[in-house]
Scaffold this active site. Structure first.
Site, mmCIF file in Angstrom:
data_model
loop_
_atom_site.group_PDB
_atom_site.id
_atom_site.type_symbol
_atom_site.label_atom_id
_atom_site.label_comp_id
_atom_site.label_asym_id
_atom_site.label_seq_id
_atom_site.Cartn_x
_atom_site.Cartn_y
_atom_site.Cartn_z
ATOM 1 N N TYR A 1 0.832 -1.211 0.000
ATOM 2 C CA TYR A 1 0.000 0.000 0.000
ATOM 3 C C TYR A 1 0.864 1.257 0.000
ATOM 4 O O TYR A 1 0.628 2.197 -0.751
ATOM 5 C CB TYR A 1 -0.922 -0.001 1.228
ATOM 6 N N ALA B 1 1.187 14.691 -22.489
ATOM 7 C CA ALA B 1 0.819 13.357 -22.983
ATOM 8 C C ALA B 1 1.738 12.855 -24.100
ATOM 9 O O ALA B 1 2.172 11.716 -24.087
ATOM 10 C CB ALA B 1 -0.639 13.360 -23.454
ATOM 11 N N LYS C 1 -0.492 7.595 -23.393
ATOM 12 C CA LYS C 1 0.011 8.039 -24.701
ATOM 13 C C LYS C 1 1.496 7.650 -24.791
ATOM 14 O O LYS C 1 1.801 6.489 -24.977
ATOM 15 C CB LYS C 1 -0.188 9.553 -24.860
HETATM 16 C C1 LIG Z 1 -5.340 12.122 -23.232
HETATM 17 C C2 LIG Z 1 -4.966 13.485 -22.830
HETATM 18 C C3 LIG Z 1 -5.326 14.013 -21.582
HETATM 19 C C4 LIG Z 1 -6.196 13.247 -20.599
HETATM 20 O O1 LIG Z 1 -5.630 12.057 -20.247
HETATM 21 P P1 LIG Z 1 -6.483 10.733 -19.885
HETATM 22 O O2 LIG Z 1 -5.430 9.739 -19.571
HETATM 23 O O3 LIG Z 1 -7.298 10.376 -21.101
HETATM 24 O O4 LIG Z 1 -7.341 11.066 -18.724
HETATM 25 C C5 LIG Z 1 -4.917 15.289 -21.277
HETATM 26 N N1 LIG Z 1 -4.205 16.017 -22.142
HETATM 27 C C6 LIG Z 1 -3.834 15.555 -23.354
HETATM 28 C C7 LIG Z 1 -3.025 16.406 -24.282
HETATM 29 C C8 LIG Z 1 -4.207 14.276 -23.742
HETATM 30 O O5 LIG Z 1 -3.874 13.816 -24.954
#
Ligand SMILES: *Cc1c(COP(=O)(O)O)cnc(C)c1O
Length: 458
Positions: A72, A216, A257
């Site tokens: 945890y 991302a 991503k």
């Molecule tokens: C996907 C994304 C997010 C949000 O992320 P999640 O993992 O889908 O919650 C925020 N900013 C950008 C530029 C993204 O591509």
């Protein structure tokens, strides 16, 4: 003869996908109310709905999963992640979250209050959502060149420094921080140059503002800096990444991503006091500060993914595949946002289906035609996504009406890209016969595109 380019990996595990008949697809899409989100994944042959969480993990990542520590508090997996973030991105303070929007939720709970303004380049939907939910405002200062799909510009994701400076001159007292999204997803996966990041940093310094990166696709951004910006050709991706983040005070990350995992996110920052303030919200919304909604095994896979995602060979394979699809579309004269972005091709539906009235959803009509043609699923980035004006309840018509084809990482081959390109060509060749679009049968008051029900216009 020069050797052709080939992928920097070979395939060790496969997942079968099935072609379907046009007749099957006609039934399925009717049952799905002409909304591609309603399809079951086994009704799709090639799924380009999103590149988020849909990539293939490597053998190293899968082996790291087996070594996950599910304690945890203070799990070794947390320290693996913390060390990877320190080594690759350069931040001392780290907080895991379950995905990118959760990182936004926690950080903005500390930084954003009612009436604030958050300027930057184009804000991602969830970023904007988390700003507007707090009754603050997102201010888009992207360069004007981004709105012209035919115009070739190496860094179409850039912030316009003049627009940012002018805004801060007027409203600096209401701006808690500036946010730069790398790459600029909303403008078509377009990169931001190092010079631009440096300029934004200088402006933030002048006004005493924090600078946050929505990160991302930061590694794809670094690839474009290496291949397009003067002075970076001989630097490694990891050197470029370190320099990019040296300009930021904090970052939010959707690890689904460029960290090539199926779920995960984090916040990283330089300031211990900010970390302390975030920890309160992280514990409330996500979980204890050393796991934040992630399992130990997932943090382990994420730590490895950060390393692999910032290797040149991987990035070259990835981005050349997106370019390959773009070149096939060029051959057929199909218009899209140029140059090709890092993670997706955005087909210009205004140019493909100008005969369809805008109120009949050109980009959605194109998306449905492509699905019927070959079982390829893309996503509409246009009038459906833009929702209605909250006051007048009229449709909002954005400048661009796009069909996004997002390419999952390490998932499909160029043969799949050929199927996508030829399917689009077949639709493109009969575009004159496509004169009727779609009408709404039912819609939700906001974020309607996920659940909207449609039918073909008669
Ligand atoms: C996907 C994304 C997010 C949000 O992320 P999640 O993992 O889908 O919650 C925020 N900013 C950008 C530029 C993204 O591509």
């Amino acid at each position: 003869m020069e050797l052709p380019f080939a992928e920097s990996y070979k395939i060790k595990m496969v997942e079968p996908i099935r072609r379907s008949t046009r007749q099957e697809r006609e039934q399925w899409i009717q049952a799905a109310k002409y909304n591609l989100f309603n399809l079951r994944s086994d009704q799709v042959f090639i799924d380009l709905l999103t590149d988020s969480g849909t990539g293939a993990m490597s053998d190293r990542q899968w082996s790291a999963i087996m070594l996950g520590d599910e304690s945890y508090a203070g799990a070794s997996s947390y320290f693996n992640l913390k060390n990877a973030i320190k080594n690759i991105l350069g931040f001392d303070y780290v907080m895991p979250t379950h995905q990118g929007r959760a990182a936004e939720n926690v950080l903005f709970s500390v930084l954003v209050k009612e009436g604030d303004y958050i300027p930057g380049n184009s804000h991602f939907d969830t970023t904007k959502g988390h700003i507007e939910f707090r009754r603050a405002h997102a201010v888009d200062c992207t360069i004007d060149e981004a709105a012209d799909t035919e115009l070739i510009h190496p860094f179409k994701g850039n912030v316009d420094p003049q627009k940012l400076d002018d805004f801060l001159k007027q409203h600096a007292d209401k701006v808690p921080f500036v946010i730069v999204t790398i790459t600029n997803n909303t403008a078509g996966g377009q990169p931001v140059s190092m010079q631009n990041l440096r300029q934004v940093r200088e402006i933030c310094n002048r006004y005493g503002k924090l600078l946050v990166f929505d990160s991302a696709r930061f590694a794809e951004n670094a690839y474009f800096i290496k291949t397009r910006e003067d002075g970076y050709a001989d630097k490694s991706i990891k050197e470029i990444v370190r320099e990019m983040f040296s300009h930021a005070d904090a970052m939010t990350m959707s690890s689904k991503k460029d960290a090539i995992v199926n779920i995960g996110g984090f916040i990283a920052m330089r300031n211990q006091e900010l970390w302390r303030q975030c920890s309160k919200f992280n514990i409330m919304f996500e979980g204890y500060v050393t796991y934040g909604g992630m399992s130990g095994r997932d943090m382990n896979a994420l730590a490895v993914g950060l390393d692999e995602g910032t290797e040149f060979d991987y990035l070259e394979t990835r981005i050349k595949q997106v370019e390959y699809l773009g070149r096939r579309l060029d051959e057929f004269g199909i218009p899209y946002q140029k140059p090709a972005g890092g993670h997706a091709i955005f087909v210009d539906a205004n140019k493909v289906l100008p005969n369809i009235p805008r109120e009949q959803f050109r980009a959605q009509t194109l998306a449905i035609e492509l699905y019927l043609e070959a079982g390829v699923r893309g996503v509409e980035i246009g009038t459906l996504l833009a929702d209605r004006d909250p006051e007048t309840r009229e449709n909002r018509y954005p400048k661009l009406e796009l069909l996004r084809l997002a390419i999952p990482r390490r998932t499909y081959t160029n043969n799949h890209m050929d199927v996508v390109a030829v399917a689009l060509k077949n639709v493109f060749d009969r575009r004159q016969q496509i004169t009727k679009g779609l009408e709404i049968v039912w819609e939700a008051p906001i974020m309607r595109h996920f659940t909207v029900e449609l039918r073909p216009c008669r």
